[in-house]
Design a protein around this motif. Sequence first.
Motif, PDB file in Angstrom:
ATOM      1  N   VAL A   1       1.810  -6.769   9.125  1.00  0.00           N
ATOM      2  CA  VAL A   1       1.791  -5.476   8.427  1.00  0.00           C
ATOM      3  C   VAL A   1       3.016  -4.666   8.840  1.00  0.00           C
ATOM      4  O   VAL A   1       3.179  -4.334  10.014  1.00  0.00           O
ATOM      5  N   LEU A   2       3.870  -4.371   7.862  1.00  0.00           N
ATOM      6  CA  LEU A   2       5.080  -3.600   8.156  1.00  0.00           C
ATOM      7  C   LEU A   2       4.867  -2.146   7.738  1.00  0.00           C
ATOM      8  O   LEU A   2       4.585  -1.870   6.565  1.00  0.00           O
ATOM      9  N   TYR A   3       4.963  -1.222   8.686  1.00  0.00           N
ATOM     10  CA  TYR A   3       4.933   0.211   8.351  1.00  0.00           C
ATOM     11  C   TYR A   3       6.375   0.614   8.112  1.00  0.00           C
ATOM     12  O   TYR A   3       7.157   0.744   9.048  1.00  0.00           O
TER      13      TYR A   3
ATOM     14  N   ASP B   1       0.882  -1.158   0.000  1.00  0.00           N
ATOM     15  CA  ASP B   1       0.000   0.000   0.000  1.00  0.00           C
ATOM     16  C   ASP B   1       0.925   1.214   0.000  1.00  0.00           C
ATOM     17  O   ASP B   1       1.497   1.579   1.027  1.00  0.00           O
ATOM     18  N   LYS B   2       1.086   1.812  -1.203  1.00  0.00           N
ATOM     19  CA  LYS B   2       2.088   2.875  -1.335  1.00  0.00           C
ATOM     20  C   LYS B   2       1.723   4.103  -0.515  1.00  0.00           C
ATOM     21  O   LYS B   2       2.581   4.751   0.074  1.00  0.00           O
ATOM     22  N   GLU B   3       0.425   4.387  -0.485  1.00  0.00           N
ATOM     23  CA  GLU B   3      -0.024   5.575   0.239  1.00  0.00           C
ATOM     24  C   GLU B   3       0.343   5.504   1.717  1.00  0.00           C
ATOM     25  O   GLU B   3       0.882   6.438   2.295  1.00  0.00           O
ATOM     26  N   ASN B   4       0.011   4.381   2.301  1.00  0.00           N
ATOM     27  CA  ASN B   4       0.288   4.230   3.737  1.00  0.00           C
ATOM     28  C   ASN B   4       1.667   3.647   4.036  1.00  0.00           C
ATOM     29  O   ASN B   4       1.995   3.379   5.189  1.00  0.00           O
ATOM     30  N   ARG B   5       2.433   3.432   2.977  1.00  0.00           N
ATOM     31  CA  ARG B   5       3.784   2.855   3.115  1.00  0.00           C
ATOM     32  C   ARG B   5       3.796   1.559   3.918  1.00  0.00           C
ATOM     33  O   ARG B   5       4.573   1.396   4.864  1.00  0.00           O
TER      34      ARG B   5
END
Length: 630
Positions: free
Chosen positions: A168-170, A66-70
Amino acid sequence: MSKKQFKTESKRLLDLMINSIYTNKEIFLRELISNASDALDKRHYLSLTDSKYASEKPLEINLSVDKENRTLTISDNGIGMNKSELENNLGTIAHSGSLDFKDKLESANDIDIIGQFGVGFYSAFMVAKKIDVISKTVDGETNKWSSTGEDGYSIEPADKQEVGTDIVLYLRDDTEQDNYSEYLDKYTIESLVKKYSDYVRYPIVMLVEKSIPDEEKEGEYKTVEELKTLNTMVPLWRRDKKDITDEEYNSFYKSQFSDYNEPLEKIHYSIEGNVSYKALLYIPSKAPYNFYSKDYQPGLQLYSKGVFIMKDAKGLLPDYYYFVKGLIDTDDVNLNISREILQQDSQLQTLSKSISKKIKSTLVNMLTKERDKYEDFFKNFGYSLKYGTYEDYGMHKDELIDLLLFYSSKEDKYVTLKEYKERMKEGQNEIYYASGKSIEQIKKLPQIENLLAKDYEVLYFVDDIDEFVAMIVNQYDGKTFKSAQKASLDVEDEKEKETKEKLVEDNKSMLEQMSEALKDKVSEVRISSRLKSHPVCLVAQDNGISMEMEKYLAQIPTDQKAKATKILEINPDHEIFKVLQKVYDKNKDMINQYADLLYQQALLIEGFPIEDPVDFSNKICQLMQQASQM
Ligand code: ADP
């Protein structure tokens, strides 16, 4: 929501990950995919006997960005974790039970840690500033574990459609040194999967964009998304050897067996016959940090018809080959075999014999063709082979004896017994050895002076186990082992024997008196034929324990503090011998004091504590005073 703190050693490891300067950060993906694949294995295996674990959808690993939320998410529909599993598996390091690990953590830098311990899940903190783990078990329990690494973690109830785990990796913000955005790039991800995880047995899928002709607009293209399987999925060991690169072999080894080092050797083969199987075995290049402790989990992975059965099947390897890592894939084993049955299964025993034979021939081959490599191997795992030679009353000695190396006085390097035997001098009937704490220390031992001067080769025993091996093996190819520190060493020629006999005769009464003076300490004082420049030494009586064993027993917690029966030997060519004769002529009683001093000195040389240091020191002072009055 309350935060929980990581256990101390986990915290320290996390700090290392967060501040990591490790250049190979991309390995985090391999680690997470490997965990996901394990979770799928577990679910699949349990589903064989319990339908509640069955999955309607095929078992697979899904990667999404998810590019927006990186964020980069790694999902699996595997076994999942409940609350306490999340807490126990992700709140502590799996290996934290080991004291050794904690010690290392104090001193090591991050590369060491990543290398030696295979940090698994935590490696994701090298690229992520925050991680959410949402997991659902087959019983429907669903929780979210969340952590930024630094200030502990939290767990709360959550919602999730399917059984399994989403990680989920931020991703972190890019810096001058590190570009984390690349892990949002699908091409990068695809190439990392190819590089590290191609052999994973479950599909690793990702939504990718694809251009296709637009039916509505002539000549134009439109972009659609479709699920693409990124890996080829053929297990590495089922592929043809010639199509597998070294990098693939090594990468597989590292991810499957949690080692950062390249393996020293790989053994990939297949056998058709009495029992048919494929094997992919590795010899590590370094002994794992816990190899010589109880924490070490030996064993091979066992697959049946490509299906994973168990992780550390012990019965497949004899103890002395426990350093070997790898897997066996055979059609000849029942899928539901339990660990207990595994030990007794006769097919498995045939299998185990066949595996041992292959390992042995690989080692022999390395020993003859790649000596340096073998010596490297032996430095790490030689102790295992020596112990194997000794244990079970020497039952495996014939299998192992030719694989052993000992340090040679002649070659100044490690040699085999075969090489020793081939070099033996004419008329030499025994294999000489001397024991001590280190090679440097043994080189200086008085007892081997004459042996070396006469150009005999002496093996230096520095491991505690070496003497036990010599004892149980007793002889190699007709030549018995003989300690240079035991009474019956015989290296004199006829002429020397005659001279010595005469010396003994001429000094009989002096030697008898010295023996009498030391009768509580040594069984005899006698003239030595093994010394050249040193005045005295101790040797042990043949039929008792050796002096090295006495020292060994003194330091281990046992109430059997057996002692060697010792003999004090005096060098007749040393100046001190003339002094003794002179003293004995003048004042017979003074010889007792001299005998005692020489004995104490011999104890010191041998590395034993002297019984009464104050008395020893007083006697030396007295002697100095007497000398000044002469
Ligand atoms: P290791 O894999 O070497 O045991 P990790 O730190 O990578 O160490 O993982 C710790 C444990 O967490 C694993 O042994 C496993 O029990 C659990 N775990 C990790 N990832 C998953 C997952 N995707 N699904 C289920 N359990 C997992």
